[in-house]
Design a protein around this motif. Structure first.
Motif, PDB file in Angstrom:
ATOM      1  N   UNK A 182      67.802  -2.773   0.483  1.00 41.61           N
ATOM      2  CA  UNK A 182      69.211  -2.868   0.135  1.00 41.61           C
ATOM      3  C   UNK A 182      69.853  -1.491   0.247  1.00 41.61           C
ATOM      4  N   UNK A 183      70.909  -1.407   1.020  1.00 37.22           N
ATOM      5  CA  UNK A 183      71.631  -0.152   1.174  1.00 37.22           C
ATOM      6  C   UNK A 183      72.466   0.118  -0.076  1.00 37.22           C
ATOM      7  N   UNK A 184      72.729   1.394  -0.392  1.00 31.92           N
ATOM      8  CA  UNK A 184      73.553   1.715  -1.566  1.00 31.92           C
ATOM      9  C   UNK A 184      74.924   1.038  -1.533  1.00 31.92           C
ATOM     10  N   UNK A 187      69.584  -8.394 -12.890  1.00 33.82           N
ATOM     11  CA  UNK A 187      68.183  -8.090 -13.166  1.00 33.82           C
ATOM     12  C   UNK A 187      67.375  -7.886 -11.901  1.00 33.82           C
ATOM     13  N   UNK A 188      67.654  -8.694 -10.892  1.00 36.57           N
ATOM     14  CA  UNK A 188      66.964  -8.552  -9.608  1.00 36.57           C
ATOM     15  C   UNK A 188      67.290  -7.210  -8.967  1.00 36.57           C
ATOM     16  N   UNK A 189      68.544  -6.797  -9.044  1.00 32.54           N
ATOM     17  CA  UNK A 189      68.940  -5.507  -8.463  1.00 32.54           C
ATOM     18  C   UNK A 189      68.240  -4.351  -9.169  1.00 32.54           C
ATOM     19  N   UNK A 190      68.125  -4.437 -10.484  1.00 34.39           N
ATOM     20  CA  UNK A 190      67.439  -3.376 -11.230  1.00 34.39           C
ATOM     21  C   UNK A 190      65.975  -3.295 -10.799  1.00 34.39           C
ATOM     22  N   UNK A 191      65.324  -4.449 -10.675  1.00 32.35           N
ATOM     23  CA  UNK A 191      63.922  -4.468 -10.262  1.00 32.35           C
ATOM     24  C   UNK A 191      63.750  -3.922  -8.856  1.00 32.35           C
ATOM     25  N   UNK A 192      64.683  -4.256  -7.970  1.00 34.99           N
ATOM     26  CA  UNK A 192      64.568  -3.837  -6.577  1.00 34.99           C
ATOM     27  C   UNK A 192      64.904  -2.358  -6.371  1.00 34.99           C
ATOM     28  N   UNK A 193      65.906  -1.865  -7.082  1.00 34.75           N
ATOM     29  CA  UNK A 193      66.443  -0.536  -6.792  1.00 34.75           C
ATOM     30  C   UNK A 193      66.089   0.522  -7.828  1.00 34.75           C
ATOM     31  N   UNK A 194      65.772   0.117  -9.051  1.00 36.37           N
ATOM     32  CA  UNK A 194      65.428   1.099 -10.071  1.00 36.37           C
ATOM     33  C   UNK A 194      66.541   2.104 -10.298  1.00 36.37           C
ATOM     34  N   UNK A 195      66.171   3.397 -10.400  1.00 39.22           N
ATOM     35  CA  UNK A 195      67.181   4.418 -10.701  1.00 39.22           C
ATOM     36  C   UNK A 195      68.149   4.677  -9.551  1.00 39.22           C
ATOM     37  N   UNK A 197      65.870  -3.568 -19.171  1.00 38.08           N
ATOM     38  CA  UNK A 197      65.541  -3.147 -17.804  1.00 38.08           C
ATOM     39  C   UNK A 197      66.429  -1.988 -17.370  1.00 38.08           C
ATOM     40  N   UNK A 198      67.713  -2.102 -17.686  1.00 36.27           N
ATOM     41  CA  UNK A 198      68.626  -1.021 -17.327  1.00 36.27           C
ATOM     42  C   UNK A 198      68.267   0.281 -18.018  1.00 36.27           C
ATOM     43  N   UNK A 199      67.872   0.187 -19.300  1.00 42.90           N
ATOM     44  CA  UNK A 199      67.554   1.375 -20.088  1.00 42.90           C
ATOM     45  C   UNK A 199      66.219   2.008 -19.710  1.00 42.90           C
ATOM     46  N   UNK A 200      65.324   1.246 -19.104  1.00 40.68           N
ATOM     47  CA  UNK A 200      63.999   1.771 -18.764  1.00 40.68           C
ATOM     48  C   UNK A 200      63.798   2.012 -17.267  1.00 40.68           C
ATOM     49  N   UNK A 201      64.637   1.396 -16.437  1.00 39.97           N
ATOM     50  CA  UNK A 201      64.442   1.509 -14.994  1.00 39.97           C
ATOM     51  C   UNK A 201      65.631   2.091 -14.243  1.00 39.97           C
ATOM     52  N   UNK A 202      66.847   1.760 -14.683  1.00 39.49           N
ATOM     53  CA  UNK A 202      68.022   2.102 -13.874  1.00 39.49           C
ATOM     54  C   UNK A 202      68.697   3.399 -14.292  1.00 39.49           C
ATOM     55  N   UNK A 203      68.841   3.630 -15.579  1.00 41.63           N
ATOM     56  CA  UNK A 203      69.564   4.807 -16.062  1.00 41.63           C
ATOM     57  C   UNK A 203      68.727   5.519 -17.122  1.00 41.63           C
ATOM     58  N   UNK A 204      69.022   6.785 -17.418  1.00 44.66           N
ATOM     59  CA  UNK A 204      68.309   7.474 -18.501  1.00 44.66           C
ATOM     60  C   UNK A 204      68.458   6.699 -19.808  1.00 44.66           C
ATOM     61  N   UNK A 205      67.363   6.599 -20.544  1.00 49.88           N
ATOM     62  CA  UNK A 205      67.365   5.782 -21.759  1.00 49.88           C
ATOM     63  C   UNK A 205      68.417   6.246 -22.761  1.00 49.88           C
ATOM     64  N   UNK A 206      68.545   7.534 -22.945  1.00 52.45           N
ATOM     65  CA  UNK A 206      69.528   8.055 -23.899  1.00 52.45           C
ATOM     66  C   UNK A 206      70.937   7.641 -23.491  1.00 52.45           C
TER      67      UNK A 206
END
Length: 199
Positions: free
Chosen positions: A76-78, A108-116, A150-159
């Motif tokens: 997936x492109x940005x 949720x699928x996007x977070x799993x696929x793309x992460x940070x 998922x967002x807090x642990x994979x996509x963005x900094x937890x804080x």
């Protein structure tokens, strides 16, 4: 000469929750296309527009078709992620539970696929996620909790994620407060299990 009866046409696919998927509108001849393909970008643009339709059935079909669009791509492109987030944001605040459920699953699928790599775009989702954490439907609240974790642990900094959810801990809706505590507990547990720390 006796002609053989024509084969029966397959029944239309139906997505979970009763949303009928008409993927033929956005999947040209069923051929998977590369993200760089112009027609593929056109398909995505049409999906984003349909997700904002005034017709709830159209919005429901668009969200389900967007999930299928994502699943058929190896990468997936940005720009594609940004467009999908543009469609997800209003869908999360939709009045239809079916549209909301589809949007939560797609996010949720996007977070799993793309992460940070999704971080620049995910910040715009925290406000509608916060509202869904207080949803009257338990299934949607649980989906929202899963997405927030998922967002807090994979996509963005937890804080950063917990800061975005801060208003939820004092929200007037008790369901929102309860769900935020669940997000906090599950996020800390996930960080501990992965050997990471809150930062």
């Amino acid at each position: 000469t006796v002609l053989a009866p024509a084969p029966a046409l397959p029944a239309p696919l139906r997505a979970p929750g009763g949303c009928q998927r008409r993927l033929d509108r956005w999947t040209p001849r069923g051929r998977p296309m590369e993200p760089s393909d112009q027609s593929s970008r056109d398909d995505l643009a049409e999906l984003v527009a349909a997700a904002q339709s005034k017709d709830v059935r159209e919005r429901c079909r668009a969200v389900q078709a967007a999930q299928e669009w994502v699943h058929t791509r190896e990468a997936l492109a940005p720009a594609a992620a940004a467009s999908l987030i543009e469609a997800i944001r209003p869908a999360l605040a939709d009045s239809s539970p079916k549209v909301v459920q589809g949007a939560l699953e797609l996010a949720g699928t996007l977070v799993e696929r793309l992460g940070d790599a999704l971080s620049p775009h995910f910040s715009g989702l925290w406000a509608p996620i916060l509202e869904r954490l207080g949803d009257a439907k338990p299934s949607l609240r649980e989906r929202a909790v899963e997405l927030a974790v998922s967002g807090a642990t994979l996509a963005v900094p937890t804080a950063e994620a917990l800061d975005a959810l801060r208003p939820g801990f004092e929200h007037r809706n008790w369901r929102t407060r309860e769900s935020c505590l669940l997000v906090l507990a599950r996020t800390l547990a996930a960080l501990e299990a992965g050997g990471a720390s809150l930062s």
